[in-house]
Design a protein around this motif. Sequence first.
Motif, PDB file in Angstrom:
ATOM      1  N   LEU A   1       0.812  -1.212   0.000  1.00  0.00           N
ATOM      2  CA  LEU A   1       0.000   0.000   0.000  1.00  0.00           C
ATOM      3  C   LEU A   1       0.850   1.269   0.000  1.00  0.00           C
ATOM      4  CD1 LEU A   1      -2.835  -0.969   2.484  1.00  0.00           C
ATOM      5  CD2 LEU A   1      -3.080  -0.531   0.040  1.00  0.00           C
ATOM      6  N   GLY A   2       2.155   1.119   0.215  1.00  0.00           N
ATOM      7  CA  GLY A   2       3.044   2.276   0.167  1.00  0.00           C
ATOM      8  C   GLY A   2       3.499   2.800   1.513  1.00  0.00           C
ATOM      9  N   PHE A   3       3.233   2.064   2.600  1.00  0.00           N
ATOM     10  CA  PHE A   3       3.684   2.483   3.919  1.00  0.00           C
ATOM     11  C   PHE A   3       5.126   2.036   4.137  1.00  0.00           C
ATOM     12  CE2 PHE A   3      -0.931   2.284   4.541  1.00  0.00           C
ATOM     13  CZ  PHE A   3      -1.152   3.539   5.090  1.00  0.00           C
ATOM     14  N   THR A   4       5.831   2.741   5.011  1.00  0.00           N
ATOM     15  CA  THR A   4       7.196   2.395   5.362  1.00  0.00           C
ATOM     16  C   THR A   4       7.177   1.501   6.594  1.00  0.00           C
ATOM     17  OG1 THR A   4       7.986   4.512   4.513  1.00  0.00           O
ATOM     18  CG2 THR A   4       9.455   3.331   6.018  1.00  0.00           C
ATOM     19  N   CYS A   5       7.713   0.300   6.444  1.00  0.00           N
ATOM     20  CA  CYS A   5       7.750  -0.662   7.544  1.00  0.00           C
ATOM     21  C   CYS A   5       9.192  -0.879   7.969  1.00  0.00           C
ATOM     22  CB  CYS A   5       7.128  -1.988   7.119  1.00  0.00           C
ATOM     23  SG  CYS A   5       5.383  -1.859   6.690  1.00  0.00           S
ATOM     24  N   SER A   6       9.385  -1.152   9.258  1.00  0.00           N
ATOM     25  CA  SER A   6      10.709  -1.424   9.813  1.00  0.00           C
ATOM     26  C   SER A   6      10.677  -2.766  10.528  1.00  0.00           C
ATOM     27  CB  SER A   6      11.106  -0.344  10.819  1.00  0.00           C
ATOM     28  OG  SER A   6      11.115   0.917  10.210  1.00  0.00           O
ATOM     29  N   SER A   7      11.764  -3.521  10.392  1.00  0.00           N
ATOM     30  CA  SER A   7      11.833  -4.794  11.098  1.00  0.00           C
ATOM     31  C   SER A   7      12.305  -4.551  12.524  1.00  0.00           C
ATOM     32  CB  SER A   7      12.778  -5.750  10.375  1.00  0.00           C
ATOM     33  OG  SER A   7      14.101  -5.278  10.487  1.00  0.00           O
ATOM     34  N   SER A   8      12.211  -5.565  13.337  1.00  0.00           N
ATOM     35  CA  SER A   8      12.616  -5.429  14.737  1.00  0.00           C
ATOM     36  C   SER A   8      14.112  -5.163  14.866  1.00  0.00           C
ATOM     37  CB  SER A   8      12.241  -6.679  15.517  1.00  0.00           C
ATOM     38  OG  SER A   8      12.835  -7.807  14.928  1.00  0.00           O
ATOM     39  N   SER A   9      14.891  -5.545  13.858  1.00  0.00           N
ATOM     40  CA  SER A   9      16.330  -5.315  13.920  1.00  0.00           C
ATOM     41  C   SER A   9      16.708  -3.910  13.452  1.00  0.00           C
ATOM     42  CB  SER A   9      17.068  -6.349  13.065  1.00  0.00           C
ATOM     43  OG  SER A   9      16.661  -6.228  11.717  1.00  0.00           O
ATOM     44  N   THR A  10      15.752  -3.217  12.811  1.00  0.00           N
ATOM     45  CA  THR A  10      16.001  -1.859  12.356  1.00  0.00           C
ATOM     46  C   THR A  10      15.583  -0.886  13.440  1.00  0.00           C
ATOM     47  OG1 THR A  10      15.511  -2.516  10.090  1.00  0.00           O
ATOM     48  CG2 THR A  10      15.511  -0.165  10.552  1.00  0.00           C
ATOM     49  N   PRO A  11      16.510  -0.084  13.963  1.00  0.00           N
ATOM     50  CA  PRO A  11      16.109   0.855  14.999  1.00  0.00           C
ATOM     51  C   PRO A  11      15.158   1.910  14.444  1.00  0.00           C
ATOM     52  CG  PRO A  11      18.405   1.204  14.377  1.00  0.00           C
ATOM     53  CD  PRO A  11      17.912  -0.001  13.622  1.00  0.00           C
ATOM     54  N   VAL A  12      14.144   2.226  15.223  1.00  0.00           N
ATOM     55  CA  VAL A  12      13.161   3.221  14.818  1.00  0.00           C
ATOM     56  C   VAL A  12      13.581   4.552  15.412  1.00  0.00           C
ATOM     57  CG1 VAL A  12      10.750   3.903  14.985  1.00  0.00           C
ATOM     58  CG2 VAL A  12      11.344   1.499  14.707  1.00  0.00           C
ATOM     59  N   ALA A  13      13.732   5.559  14.556  1.00  0.00           N
ATOM     60  CA  ALA A  13      14.108   6.883  15.039  1.00  0.00           C
ATOM     61  C   ALA A  13      12.970   7.469  15.862  1.00  0.00           C
ATOM     62  CB  ALA A  13      14.430   7.786  13.859  1.00  0.00           C
ATOM     63  N   ARG A  14      13.311   8.006  16.999  1.00  0.00           N
ATOM     64  CA  ARG A  14      12.311   8.612  17.876  1.00  0.00           C
ATOM     65  C   ARG A  14      12.184  10.101  17.556  1.00  0.00           C
ATOM     66  NH1 ARG A  14      13.945   6.470  23.884  1.00  0.00           N
ATOM     67  NH2 ARG A  14      13.404   4.303  23.580  1.00  0.00           N
ATOM     68  N   THR A  15      10.998  10.604  17.752  1.00  0.00           N
ATOM     69  CA  THR A  15      10.798  12.042  17.650  1.00  0.00           C
ATOM     70  C   THR A  15      11.390  12.668  18.907  1.00  0.00           C
ATOM     71  OG1 THR A  15       8.672  12.043  18.787  1.00  0.00           O
ATOM     72  CG2 THR A  15       8.644  11.694  16.379  1.00  0.00           C
ATOM     73  N   PRO A  16      11.691  13.962  18.895  1.00  0.00           N
ATOM     74  CA  PRO A  16      12.210  14.600  20.109  1.00  0.00           C
ATOM     75  C   PRO A  16      11.280  14.412  21.311  1.00  0.00           C
ATOM     76  CG  PRO A  16      12.535  16.033  18.234  1.00  0.00           C
ATOM     77  CD  PRO A  16      11.713  14.872  17.764  1.00  0.00           C
ATOM     78  N   LEU A  17       9.980  14.444  21.088  1.00  0.00           N
ATOM     79  CA  LEU A  17       9.035  14.246  22.178  1.00  0.00           C
ATOM     80  C   LEU A  17       9.127  12.826  22.736  1.00  0.00           C
ATOM     81  CD1 LEU A  17       6.725  15.303  23.922  1.00  0.00           C
ATOM     82  CD2 LEU A  17       5.148  14.596  22.123  1.00  0.00           C
ATOM     83  N   GLU A  18       9.224  11.830  21.853  1.00  0.00           N
ATOM     84  CA  GLU A  18       9.356  10.446  22.300  1.00  0.00           C
ATOM     85  C   GLU A  18      10.669  10.235  23.057  1.00  0.00           C
ATOM     86  OE1 GLU A  18       6.849   8.128  18.798  1.00  0.00           O
ATOM     87  OE2 GLU A  18       8.938   8.660  18.443  1.00  0.00           O
ATOM     88  N   GLU A  19      11.737  10.875  22.589  1.00  0.00           N
ATOM     89  CA  GLU A  19      13.034  10.757  23.253  1.00  0.00           C
ATOM     90  C   GLU A  19      12.976  11.363  24.649  1.00  0.00           C
ATOM     91  OE1 GLU A  19      16.770   9.381  23.697  1.00  0.00           O
ATOM     92  OE2 GLU A  19      15.574   9.081  21.904  1.00  0.00           O
ATOM     93  N   ALA A  20      12.387  12.542  24.776  1.00  0.00           N
ATOM     94  CA  ALA A  20      12.265  13.195  26.082  1.00  0.00           C
ATOM     95  C   ALA A  20      11.408  12.357  27.024  1.00  0.00           C
ATOM     96  CB  ALA A  20      11.668  14.592  25.915  1.00  0.00           C
ATOM     97  N   SER A  21      10.333  11.800  26.509  1.00  0.00           N
ATOM     98  CA  SER A  21       9.460  10.966  27.319  1.00  0.00           C
ATOM     99  C   SER A  21      10.210   9.742  27.822  1.00  0.00           C
ATOM    100  CB  SER A  21       8.237  10.548  26.508  1.00  0.00           C
ATOM    101  OG  SER A  21       7.412   9.701  27.256  1.00  0.00           O
ATOM    102  N   ALA A  22      11.003   9.126  26.962  1.00  0.00           N
ATOM    103  CA  ALA A  22      11.778   7.955  27.357  1.00  0.00           C
ATOM    104  C   ALA A  22      12.796   8.321  28.432  1.00  0.00           C
ATOM    105  CB  ALA A  22      12.475   7.348  26.145  1.00  0.00           C
ATOM    106  N   LEU A  23      13.416   9.487  28.297  1.00  0.00           N
ATOM    107  CA  LEU A  23      14.395   9.912  29.296  1.00  0.00           C
ATOM    108  C   LEU A  23      13.732  10.175  30.640  1.00  0.00           C
ATOM    109  CD1 LEU A  23      16.602  12.303  27.153  1.00  0.00           C
ATOM    110  CD2 LEU A  23      17.249  10.066  28.065  1.00  0.00           C
ATOM    111  N   LEU A  24      12.536  10.730  30.631  1.00  0.00           N
ATOM    112  CA  LEU A  24      11.834  11.009  31.877  1.00  0.00           C
ATOM    113  C   LEU A  24      11.386   9.733  32.580  1.00  0.00           C
ATOM    114  CD1 LEU A  24       9.701  14.094  30.824  1.00  0.00           C
ATOM    115  CD2 LEU A  24      11.639  14.052  32.402  1.00  0.00           C
ATOM    116  N   GLN A  25      11.195   8.670  31.843  1.00  0.00           N
ATOM    117  CA  GLN A  25      10.753   7.409  32.422  1.00  0.00           C
ATOM    118  C   GLN A  25      11.917   6.522  32.827  1.00  0.00           C
ATOM    119  OE1 GLN A  25       8.095   5.702  29.573  1.00  0.00           O
ATOM    120  NE2 GLN A  25       6.578   7.305  29.824  1.00  0.00           N
TER     121      GLN A  25
END
Length: 105
Positions: free
Chosen positions: A70-94
């Motif tokens: 369908l044209g979506f971008t898929c990533s495998s479990s071995s491919t690291p997924v880039a986090r958005t700045p908000l996701e990165e900050a949230s991960a650091l806070l947790q």
Amino acid sequence: MRVVIARFPFDLIKTEVQDSMKGVKPEPITGESVLIGGRHYPVKQVGEIITRQDRRDFSAGEVTRALTRLGFTCSSSSTPVARTPLEEASALLQAPAAPDGDPTG
């Protein structure tokens, strides 16, 4: 586009998949993922929503193949997924606190 997931045919359109995922909070990604509307979702979560089937009834590979067609971008479990700045900050806070309260570890 006609795709087969869990032995059932589905006529999927990219915009309908995007509309189905609007307002859906992504679950934590532990395997294959797909980028929809600027958010990364586990493919099994998307498969469950678009097929209305239990996610145990289909494989991540089936959904990944369908979404890729369908044209979506898929990533495998071995491919690291880039986090958005908000996701990165949230991960650091947790993150757990360092021992003895020392912020340097």
